[in-house]
Design an enzyme around this catalytic site. Structure first.
Site, PDB file in Angstrom:
ATOM      1  N   GLN A   1      -8.035  66.371  -2.978  1.00  0.00           N
ATOM      2  CA  GLN A   1      -9.316  66.909  -3.462  1.00  0.00           C
ATOM      3  C   GLN A   1      -9.035  68.257  -4.126  1.00  0.00           C
ATOM      4  O   GLN A   1      -8.449  69.148  -3.507  1.00  0.00           O
ATOM      5  CB  GLN A   1     -10.251  67.102  -2.271  1.00  0.00           C
TER       6      GLN A   1
ATOM      7  N   ALA B   1      -9.387  70.108   0.530  1.00  0.00           N
ATOM      8  CA  ALA B   1      -9.795  70.915  -0.618  1.00  0.00           C
ATOM      9  C   ALA B   1      -8.643  71.836  -0.998  1.00  0.00           C
ATOM     10  O   ALA B   1      -8.224  72.680  -0.206  1.00  0.00           O
ATOM     11  CB  ALA B   1     -11.017  71.739  -0.252  1.00  0.00           C
TER      12      ALA B   1
ATOM     13  N   PRO C   1     -11.308  64.387   3.243  1.00  0.00           N
ATOM     14  CA  PRO C   1     -10.572  65.654   3.104  1.00  0.00           C
ATOM     15  C   PRO C   1     -10.954  66.649   4.197  1.00  0.00           C
ATOM     16  O   PRO C   1     -12.128  66.843   4.474  1.00  0.00           O
ATOM     17  CB  PRO C   1     -10.987  66.172   1.720  1.00  0.00           C
TER      18      PRO C   1
ATOM     19  N   TYR D   1     -19.830  74.777  -2.649  1.00  0.00           N
ATOM     20  CA  TYR D   1     -18.721  75.419  -3.349  1.00  0.00           C
ATOM     21  C   TYR D   1     -19.030  75.478  -4.847  1.00  0.00           C
ATOM     22  O   TYR D   1     -20.116  75.092  -5.267  1.00  0.00           O
ATOM     23  CB  TYR D   1     -17.395  74.716  -2.996  1.00  0.00           C
TER      24      TYR D   1
HETATM   25  C1  FMN Z   1     -11.843  70.602   9.996  1.00  0.00           C
HETATM   26  C2  FMN Z   1     -12.651  70.082   8.849  1.00  0.00           C
HETATM   27  C3  FMN Z   1     -12.302  70.443   7.561  1.00  0.00           C
HETATM   28  C4  FMN Z   1     -13.035  69.955   6.459  1.00  0.00           C
HETATM   29  N1  FMN Z   1     -12.606  70.237   5.202  1.00  0.00           N
HETATM   30  C5  FMN Z   1     -13.197  69.641   4.142  1.00  0.00           C
HETATM   31  C6  FMN Z   1     -12.638  69.722   2.851  1.00  0.00           C
HETATM   32  O1  FMN Z   1     -11.553  70.275   2.635  1.00  0.00           O
HETATM   33  N2  FMN Z   1     -13.323  69.151   1.828  1.00  0.00           N
HETATM   34  C7  FMN Z   1     -14.489  68.468   2.027  1.00  0.00           C
HETATM   35  O2  FMN Z   1     -15.076  67.985   1.072  1.00  0.00           O
HETATM   36  N3  FMN Z   1     -15.007  68.335   3.271  1.00  0.00           N
HETATM   37  C8  FMN Z   1     -14.370  68.861   4.310  1.00  0.00           C
HETATM   38  N4  FMN Z   1     -14.838  68.633   5.576  1.00  0.00           N
HETATM   39  C9  FMN Z   1     -15.959  67.718   5.761  1.00  0.00           C
HETATM   40  C10 FMN Z   1     -15.443  66.308   6.050  1.00  0.00           C
HETATM   41  O3  FMN Z   1     -14.678  65.793   4.981  1.00  0.00           O
HETATM   42  C11 FMN Z   1     -16.603  65.334   6.338  1.00  0.00           C
HETATM   43  O4  FMN Z   1     -17.380  65.203   5.182  1.00  0.00           O
HETATM   44  C12 FMN Z   1     -17.477  65.809   7.503  1.00  0.00           C
HETATM   45  O5  FMN Z   1     -16.697  66.317   8.559  1.00  0.00           O
HETATM   46  C13 FMN Z   1     -18.336  64.686   8.038  1.00  0.00           C
HETATM   47  O6  FMN Z   1     -17.536  63.616   8.484  1.00  0.00           O
HETATM   48  P1  FMN Z   1     -17.257  63.349  10.068  1.00  0.00           P
HETATM   49  O7  FMN Z   1     -18.594  63.242  10.738  1.00  0.00           O
HETATM   50  O8  FMN Z   1     -16.492  62.044  10.065  1.00  0.00           O
HETATM   51  O9  FMN Z   1     -16.461  64.489  10.593  1.00  0.00           O
HETATM   52  C14 FMN Z   1     -14.146  69.123   6.685  1.00  0.00           C
HETATM   53  C15 FMN Z   1     -14.492  68.779   7.992  1.00  0.00           C
HETATM   54  C16 FMN Z   1     -13.749  69.223   9.066  1.00  0.00           C
HETATM   55  C17 FMN Z   1     -14.126  68.789  10.455  1.00  0.00           C
END
Ligand code: FMN
Length: 386
Positions: free
Chosen positions: A121, A79, A45, A208
């Site tokens: 989510q 989210a 997400p 959160y």
């Molecule tokens: C732009 C952006 C928005 C995110 N929004 C959410 C979110 O809505 N809900 C959530 O649980 N994590 C959110 N995350 C965290 C990601 O889901 C993920 O757990 C985190 O970026 C680590 O993964 P990665 O190394 O592949 O980026 C967000 C990350 C990014 C980069």
């Protein structure tokens, strides 16, 4: 789409037994209840900060639809606030009114048409709500509050302690208000069903609302929602029970946890194992193991796959399926996480932003090793041409 048909009884059983992944790889299908993912790759997400009053729009359709076309097995929408005041920023997606459903339905239909499973989510930002859209600030971890004068609102939390020291204090929720928010999660889950989602994730991570109840770093209550492990986890447990009541039995339910606070005196991975065992009994099928972000000053040792050991431990000890997430970027790395049995699926966020066709490129990289045809990951009208 590949939602394998199965009876309700079979669906219940398939989610109780932890699957043996030793013969699986990144491109093996994965079944939870009646839903089968075509591979183990999911879009984590990611808030897009592109909504007005919680509505999805063409941005979401194209952004998410591209990842379905690119070959992901699971596409989880960002989210989505269960209340307007539960949004991180005013530009977040929401599921707090029935009018949100129509556009989401279009998106789920598109995702399914290209063989991916649509998930969403549901979230409440708690004390981290009412902050500026991070692409206008330049840092998604830094929370800059928006005042009421600029369209912001007072956040709510287990305790009247602001996330950022010196910022406006959140309102400490009364027991009656806690119940209202739990019911808002339930209503959002009902809307998710109507919008055609087949996978639901409760956001219990990243500081959160739900996370701020169970982490001792943010909950200073002295009533039945604070203090002991049992009291601090009451909020997420009661919320999950209400959600499971309306989320269809044949569909999988996941919970994202900040599986460790990584700091002395904080929530530990052993706490996560204990909570995962309880959630499993309540009908949760998968724990999405993220971590951290309950307090702004805490520092973490990032690195490739840094949260995988959390998914591995929760899976091994709570005997529940897990998702690994965080700095998973390489095909080989992702494949090893699955084939070594450390997690059942991998979720990628930033790497799938960089490359919507990451599943196809990963299949190309693993083609020989796994004996598969990379083109089979793409829709027919692409694969014939490439
Ligand atoms: C732009 C952006 C928005 C995110 N929004 C959410 C979110 O809505 N809900 C959530 O649980 N994590 C959110 N995350 C965290 C990601 O889901 C993920 O757990 C985190 O970026 C680590 O993964 P990665 O190394 O592949 O980026 C967000 C990350 C990014 C980069």
């Amino acid at each position: 789409m590949s939602n394998g048909a199965s009876t309700k009884e079979e669906a219940k059983e398939s989610s109780k037994e932890l699957q043996d992944n030793t013969a699986s790889n990144l491109f093996s299908p994965f079944t939870l209840r009646s839903v089968t993912l075509r591979n183990r790759i999911g879009v984590s997400p990611m808030c897009q900060y592109a909504s007005v009053d919680g509505f999805a729009n063409d941005w979401h359709l194209v952004h998410l639809g591209s990842r379905a076309i690119g070959g992901a097995g699971l596409v989880i929408l960002e989210a989505s606030g269960v209340e307007a005041r539960g949004r991180i920023s005013p530009d977040d997606l929401g599921l707090y009114k029935d009018e949100h459903i129509d556009m989401l339905k279009k998106i789920t239909g598109f995702i399914e048409q290209y063989g991916a499973v649509p998930g969403i989510q549901i979230a409440h930002a708690g004390r981290k709500a009412s902050t500026k859209n991070p692409w206008k600030v330049g840092n998604r971890h830094e929370k800059q509050e928006i005042t009421e004068a600029d369209g912001g609102w007072q956040p709510v939390a287990p305790s009247a302690v602001p996330f950022t020291p010196g910022a406006r204090a959140p309102h400490e929720l009364t027991t009656a208000e806690i119940k209202e928010i739990q019911l808002a999660f339930q209503s959002a889950a009902s809307r998710a069903v109507k919008a055609g989602f087949k996978w639901l994730e409760i956001h219990g991570a990243h500081g959160y609302l739900l996370n701020s109840f169970y982490s001792p770093l943010a909950n200073f209550r002295t009533d039945e929602y604070g203090g002991s492990f049992e009291n601090r986890t009451r909020m997420i447990i009661e919320t999950t029970k209400l959600v499971r009541q309306v989320w269809p039995e044949h569909l999988p339910l996941a919970v994202r946890l900040s599986a460790s606070d990584w700091v002395e005196g904080g929530w530990t991975v052993d706490d996560s194992v204990a909570l995962a065992k309880i959630l499993k009994e309540l009908g949760v099928d998968l724990i999405d193991c993220s971590s951290a972000y309950v307090r702004p000053g805490d520092r973490y040792s990032y690195g490739p796959g840094w949260q995988v050991p959390l998914a591995e431990k929760v899976r091994a000890e709570a005997k529940i399926a897990t998702a690994a997430v965080g700095m998973i970027t390489e095909a080989k790395q992702a494949n090893e996480i699955i084939s070594s049995g450390h997690a059942d699926i991998v979720l990628l966020a930033r790497e799938l932003m960089r490359d919507p066709y990451w599943p196809y490129h990963a299949a190309q990289a693993l083609e020989e090793e796994l004996g598969l045809k990379a083109k089979s990951v793409l829709p027919a009208n692409y694969s014939y041409a490439i």
